[in-house]
Design a protein around this motif. Structure first.
Motif, PDB file in Angstrom:
ATOM      1  N   LEU A   1       0.863  -1.066  -0.033  1.00  0.00           N
ATOM      2  CA  LEU A   1       0.109   0.101  -0.093  1.00  0.00           C
ATOM      3  C   LEU A   1       0.858   0.989   0.043  1.00  0.00           C
ATOM      4  N   THR A   2       0.802   2.076  -1.121  1.00  0.00           N
ATOM      5  CA  THR A   2       1.687   3.173  -1.333  1.00  0.00           C
ATOM      6  C   THR A   2       0.844   4.507  -1.025  1.00  0.00           C
ATOM      7  N   VAL A   3       1.214   5.457  -0.121  1.00  0.00           N
ATOM      8  CA  VAL A   3       0.411   6.558   0.214  1.00  0.00           C
ATOM      9  C   VAL A   3       1.110   7.796  -0.013  1.00  0.00           C
ATOM     10  N   GLU A   4       0.592   8.910  -0.201  1.00  0.00           N
ATOM     11  CA  GLU A   4       1.306  10.314  -0.120  1.00  0.00           C
ATOM     12  C   GLU A   4       0.417  11.151   0.616  1.00  0.00           C
ATOM     13  N   LYS A   5       1.095  12.147   1.244  1.00  0.00           N
ATOM     14  CA  LYS A   5       0.255  13.109   1.921  1.00  0.00           C
ATOM     15  C   LYS A   5      -0.079  14.369   1.136  1.00  0.00           C
ATOM     16  N   THR A   6      -1.215  14.953   1.396  1.00  0.00           N
ATOM     17  CA  THR A   6      -1.760  15.929   0.627  1.00  0.00           C
ATOM     18  C   THR A   6      -0.956  17.058   0.845  1.00  0.00           C
ATOM     19  N   ALA A   7      -0.411  17.265   2.057  1.00  0.00           N
ATOM     20  CA  ALA A   7       0.667  18.390   2.296  1.00  0.00           C
ATOM     21  C   ALA A   7       1.450  17.803   3.384  1.00  0.00           C
ATOM     22  N   GLY A   8       2.744  17.815   3.297  1.00  0.00           N
ATOM     23  CA  GLY A   8       3.911  17.514   4.063  1.00  0.00           C
ATOM     24  C   GLY A   8       4.416  16.064   3.501  1.00  0.00           C
ATOM     25  N   GLU A   9       5.021  15.521   4.378  1.00  0.00           N
ATOM     26  CA  GLU A   9       5.381  14.155   4.163  1.00  0.00           C
ATOM     27  C   GLU A   9       4.928  13.165   4.962  1.00  0.00           C
ATOM     28  N   VAL A  10       4.726  11.957   4.524  1.00  0.00           N
ATOM     29  CA  VAL A  10       4.158  10.653   5.026  1.00  0.00           C
ATOM     30  C   VAL A  10       5.254  10.318   6.150  1.00  0.00           C
ATOM     31  N   SER A  11       4.649  10.329   7.560  1.00  0.00           N
ATOM     32  CA  SER A  11       5.516   9.932   8.677  1.00  0.00           C
ATOM     33  C   SER A  11       5.477   8.307   9.041  1.00  0.00           C
ATOM     34  N   LEU A  12       6.237   7.965   9.723  1.00  0.00           N
ATOM     35  CA  LEU A  12       6.320   6.678  10.477  1.00  0.00           C
ATOM     36  C   LEU A  12       5.002   6.353  10.924  1.00  0.00           C
TER      37      LEU A  12
END
Length: 158
Positions: free
Chosen positions: A36-47
């Motif tokens: 499952l690959t995701v991206e954050k709308t704003a900022g970075e995906v965190s742990l």
């Protein structure tokens, strides 16, 4: 039997959106190895985002019944854009556009819609009647049908 991508997306999407993310890709192999690959709308995906998605997935799909392995990750920094949300997030950022036919543009992504993108870039041109090329700023609209890939420009400062 491998799990259904559409069922996974419907089930996990509310949690993804609650975290301020969007799904870039769901890959399910015949052995039920799920990425499952995701991206954050704003900022970075965190742990913490990845852990929350992993926990939500485990709560929704019983591992003993489905027999799967799960990897939750963020979209790679140097990977081509795959979904509309990645383009929207990158507006105002430097990108590298590889066009069908081999042309390459490096510039600022200025817009995106369902048909294509707009990119502002610098080009060397020879003005009529002149002997020396000059650098001019151009903005070009490119249809998705003419694009091989769009990736973020990654530069490391010294």
């Amino acid at each position: 039997m491998s799990m259904d991508k559409e069922l996974i997306q419907k089930t996990i999407e509310p949690v993804v959106e609650k975290l301020g993310c969007f799904i870039v890709e769901i890959i399910v192999t015949k052995d039920n190895d799920i990425t499952l690959t995701v991206e954050k709308t704003a900022g970075e995906v965190s742990l913490e985002d990845c852990v929350a998605l992993n926990d939500a997935f485990l709560a929704a799909f019983d591992k003993d019944v489905e027999d799967y392995s799960l990897t939750v990750s963020s979209a790679g920094l140097d990977q081509p854009f795959k979904v509309h949300g990645q383009y929207v997030k990158a507006i105002g950022s430097q990108v590298v556009v590889l066009l069908k036919g081999g042309r390459k543009l490096t510039g600022v992504l200025t817009g995106v819609d369902e048909d294509g993108i707009s990119v502002r870039y610098m080009a060397k041109e020879l003005p009529e009647g002149k002997k020396k090329r000059i650098t001019v700023e151009r903005e070009e609209r490119l249809g998705f049908e003419s694009i091989n890939s769009v990736t973020p420009l990654v530069e490391f400062k010294k």
